[in-house]
Design a protein around this motif. Structure first.
Motif, PDB file in Angstrom:
ATOM      1  N   UNK A   4       0.803  -1.234   0.000  1.00  7.30           N
ATOM      2  CA  UNK A   4       0.000   0.000   0.000  1.00  7.30           C
ATOM      3  C   UNK A   4       0.831   1.276   0.000  1.00  7.30           C
ATOM      4  N   UNK A   5       0.279   2.346  -0.546  1.00  7.86           N
ATOM      5  CA  UNK A   5       0.778   3.688  -0.286  1.00  7.86           C
ATOM      6  C   UNK A   5      -0.448   4.514   0.105  1.00  7.86           C
ATOM      7  N   UNK A   6      -0.276   5.810   0.269  1.00 10.80           N
ATOM      8  CA  UNK A   6      -1.355   6.616   0.842  1.00 10.80           C
ATOM      9  C   UNK A   6      -2.626   6.614  -0.023  1.00 10.80           C
ATOM     10  N   UNK A   7      -2.480   6.298  -1.313  1.00  7.46           N
ATOM     11  CA  UNK A   7      -3.649   6.326  -2.182  1.00  7.46           C
ATOM     12  C   UNK A   7      -4.309   4.964  -2.377  1.00  7.46           C
ATOM     13  N   UNK A   8      -3.773   3.922  -1.779  1.00  6.41           N
ATOM     14  CA  UNK A   8      -4.234   2.588  -2.148  1.00  6.41           C
ATOM     15  C   UNK A   8      -5.529   2.179  -1.455  1.00  6.41           C
ATOM     16  N   UNK A   9      -6.162   3.071  -0.691  1.00  4.41           N
ATOM     17  CA  UNK A   9      -7.450   2.681  -0.119  1.00  4.41           C
ATOM     18  C   UNK A   9      -8.438   2.341  -1.221  1.00  4.41           C
ATOM     19  N   UNK A  10      -8.268   2.942  -2.405  1.00  7.14           N
ATOM     20  CA  UNK A  10      -9.162   2.618  -3.520  1.00  7.14           C
ATOM     21  C   UNK A  10      -9.010   1.153  -3.928  1.00  7.14           C
ATOM     22  N   UNK A  11      -7.757   0.642  -3.853  1.00  8.60           N
ATOM     23  CA  UNK A  11      -7.528  -0.764  -4.201  1.00  8.60           C
ATOM     24  C   UNK A  11      -8.194  -1.673  -3.172  1.00  8.60           C
ATOM     25  N   UNK A  12      -8.103  -1.305  -1.893  1.00  5.86           N
ATOM     26  CA  UNK A  12      -8.778  -2.077  -0.842  1.00  5.86           C
ATOM     27  C   UNK A  12     -10.287  -2.027  -1.075  1.00  5.86           C
ATOM     28  N   UNK A  13     -10.792  -0.841  -1.378  1.00  3.87           N
ATOM     29  CA  UNK A  13     -12.228  -0.702  -1.623  1.00  3.87           C
ATOM     30  C   UNK A  13     -12.675  -1.583  -2.788  1.00  3.87           C
ATOM     31  N   UNK A  37      -7.848  -7.519   8.019  1.00  2.29           N
ATOM     32  CA  UNK A  37      -7.812  -7.137   6.603  1.00  2.29           C
ATOM     33  C   UNK A  37      -6.493  -6.438   6.267  1.00  2.29           C
ATOM     34  N   UNK A  38      -6.028  -5.594   7.185  1.00  2.00           N
ATOM     35  CA  UNK A  38      -4.751  -4.900   6.965  1.00  2.00           C
ATOM     36  C   UNK A  38      -3.618  -5.914   6.811  1.00  2.00           C
ATOM     37  N   UNK A  39      -3.655  -6.957   7.648  1.00  2.00           N
ATOM     38  CA  UNK A  39      -2.614  -7.993   7.540  1.00  2.00           C
ATOM     39  C   UNK A  39      -2.739  -8.739   6.220  1.00  2.00           C
ATOM     40  N   UNK A  40      -3.971  -9.102   5.871  1.00  2.00           N
ATOM     41  CA  UNK A  40      -4.174  -9.835   4.617  1.00  2.00           C
ATOM     42  C   UNK A  40      -3.717  -9.022   3.410  1.00  2.00           C
ATOM     43  N   UNK A  41      -4.049  -7.724   3.406  1.00  2.00           N
ATOM     44  CA  UNK A  41      -3.734  -6.884   2.248  1.00  2.00           C
ATOM     45  C   UNK A  41      -2.333  -6.281   2.315  1.00  2.00           C
ATOM     46  N   UNK A  42      -1.660  -6.450   3.445  1.00  2.00           N
ATOM     47  CA  UNK A  42      -0.324  -5.878   3.582  1.00  2.00           C
ATOM     48  C   UNK A  42      -0.336  -4.364   3.521  1.00  2.00           C
ATOM     49  N   UNK A  43      -1.324  -3.751   4.179  1.00  2.00           N
ATOM     50  CA  UNK A  43      -1.380  -2.290   4.177  1.00  2.00           C
ATOM     51  C   UNK A  43      -1.655  -1.783   5.589  1.00  2.00           C
ATOM     52  N   UNK A  44      -1.662  -0.481   5.747  1.00  2.00           N
ATOM     53  CA  UNK A  44      -1.917   0.103   7.066  1.00  2.00           C
ATOM     54  C   UNK A  44      -3.390  -0.068   7.432  1.00  2.00           C
ATOM     55  N   UNK A  45      -3.647  -0.177   8.712  1.00  2.00           N
ATOM     56  CA  UNK A  45      -5.024  -0.300   9.172  1.00  2.00           C
ATOM     57  C   UNK A  45      -5.843   0.944   8.786  1.00  2.00           C
ATOM     58  N   UNK A  46      -5.186   2.109   8.780  1.00  2.00           N
ATOM     59  CA  UNK A  46      -5.887   3.352   8.401  1.00  2.00           C
ATOM     60  C   UNK A  46      -6.375   3.294   6.952  1.00  2.00           C
ATOM     61  N   UNK A  47      -5.628   2.574   6.121  1.00  2.00           N
ATOM     62  CA  UNK A  47      -6.018   2.428   4.713  1.00  2.00           C
ATOM     63  C   UNK A  47      -7.294   1.597   4.608  1.00  2.00           C
ATOM     64  N   UNK A  48      -7.349   0.504   5.375  1.00  2.00           N
ATOM     65  CA  UNK A  48      -8.558  -0.327   5.413  1.00  2.00           C
ATOM     66  C   UNK A  48      -9.723   0.502   5.959  1.00  2.00           C
TER      67      UNK A  48
END
Lengths: 233, 233
Positions: A4-13, A37-48
């Motif tokens: 993830x990066x700061x914009x990847x919440x769209x990918x999670x969505x 979900x953050x662990x599964x997606x390898x991103x920050x919890x804030x992104x999820x």
């Protein structure tokens, strides 16, 4: 999914949406918590959190503090409408914009308008009726009340030269408002200003805008016959 | 502002909105960059990013990669509409919901409907006309086409017993759609089903929903006279 990066919440969505649509997560079912979900997606919890928040605002998830997140049982679809200044809508269609004031007068509004605007007894009002045209054809007839006690500069403004629609957007930023959409049969006045037969079905947008606790304006916009407001779901 | 946590982007947004409305940051003006705002507010840059993103989606800011963020010169106000299942809208008003199918037939749609649904020549369609009532009074007359090639289970469904509106929401989740709002004069059929005079001004919602590249349904909903769709700005 990529790291993830700061914009990847769209990918999670997008991935969460895919699982809802594929019914991997069925209506009414709990979904894993943010940390999982953050662990599964390898991103920050804030992104999820951002992705779930967005889907919750769209009515697809139901989030309860502590109880967690479920897929909505009865999803309420939300549609977002653009409410542009009419001149930009008309010019955006490649048409020539025109504006004519047909009445500008300071007088008291009917009780229903005053009451909807929660205006005090001493408040002064400007009543502006106008027609805006696209390539010379009537596009909208506007019947507007401006609270001069809230927006005193309006009293010094030449509404023969600029539409109240455009002037207010530039000079009286509002904090919030109510808007409604309906259909009415054109009465004699509306029919005359829109150059159509009395009784034609007309799309009407009614709006009250506020600056905090003070109403700025109350407006009804009667659109030309066949007008269609469109958006994506 | 207090020190930030993951939810405090709303606090940042409120402060930015306040500055826009107070014209501390005027229309067209550049605002400080995210890093500067994060330092000023004592929060994470991602929090500022989330707030500015939200205001940009609402049309109040214009963001350009590298060029930075400006206050929008011509703000496009956005309104969000809830598009509920009609039964929940009616029951939510405390009224008794009723549903009657007035026609259920498998046949070919008019060319304009087929074309709008981008349907192949071999596709099969179910045509369902129905009336939904609130406390016994007609609330909406619905004229709907369902693409049976996209949603084959619809062929085995008893649309005498459940509205296609409700069944599709439960069984055919969609990925996206187009929706439009207009006013029409009631023709003889619409007038009969809504129990009103021909020519009455009727609010119409038209919608096509898609599952990826495949259209699920094409529907026109004709609302009872005086129907008003409302939301907040």
């Amino acid at each position: 999914m990529a790291k993830s990066d700061v914009n990847s919440w769209q990918a999670v969505q997008a991935e969460v949406l895919r699982r809802i649509h594929a019914r991997i997560w069925a209506p009414g079912e709990m979904i894993p918590n943010e940390q999982a979900l953050a662990e599964e997606f390898g991103c920050a919890r804030a992104t999820v959190n951002r992705a779930l928040q967005s889907l919750s605002e769209a009515g697809l998830l139901e989030r309860r503090r502590k109880a967690g997140t479920r897929v909505a049982l009865h999803p309420v679809r939300k549609a977002t409408l653009d409410i542009p200044v009419l001149r930009y809508e008309i010019e955006g269609q490649g048409a020539v914009y025109g504006y004519t004031a047909v009445q500008i007068a300071e007088h008291a509004p009917p009780e229903e308008v005053r009451s909807a605007m929660q205006a005090g007894a001493g408040h002064r009002f400007l009543h502006v009726k106008s027609v805006q045209t696209a390539d010379g054809a009537p596009f909208v007839f506007e019947d507007r009340w401006i609270n001069l006690t809230t927006v005193p500069e309006a009293a010094k403004t030449d509404f023969e030269a600029i539409s109240a629609n455009e002037w207010l957007v530039r000079h009286a930023r509002f904090t919030h408002g109510q808007i409604s959409f309906a259909a009415v049969n054109a009465d004699a006045e509306v029919a005359a200003h829109l150059a159509l037969r009395q009784g034609a079905a007309i799309f009407v947008i009614s709006r009250i805008t506020w600056d905090g606790g003070q109403a700025i304006t109350h407006v009804q916009q009667f659109f030309h016959e066949g007008y269609r407001m469109q958006t994506e779901l």
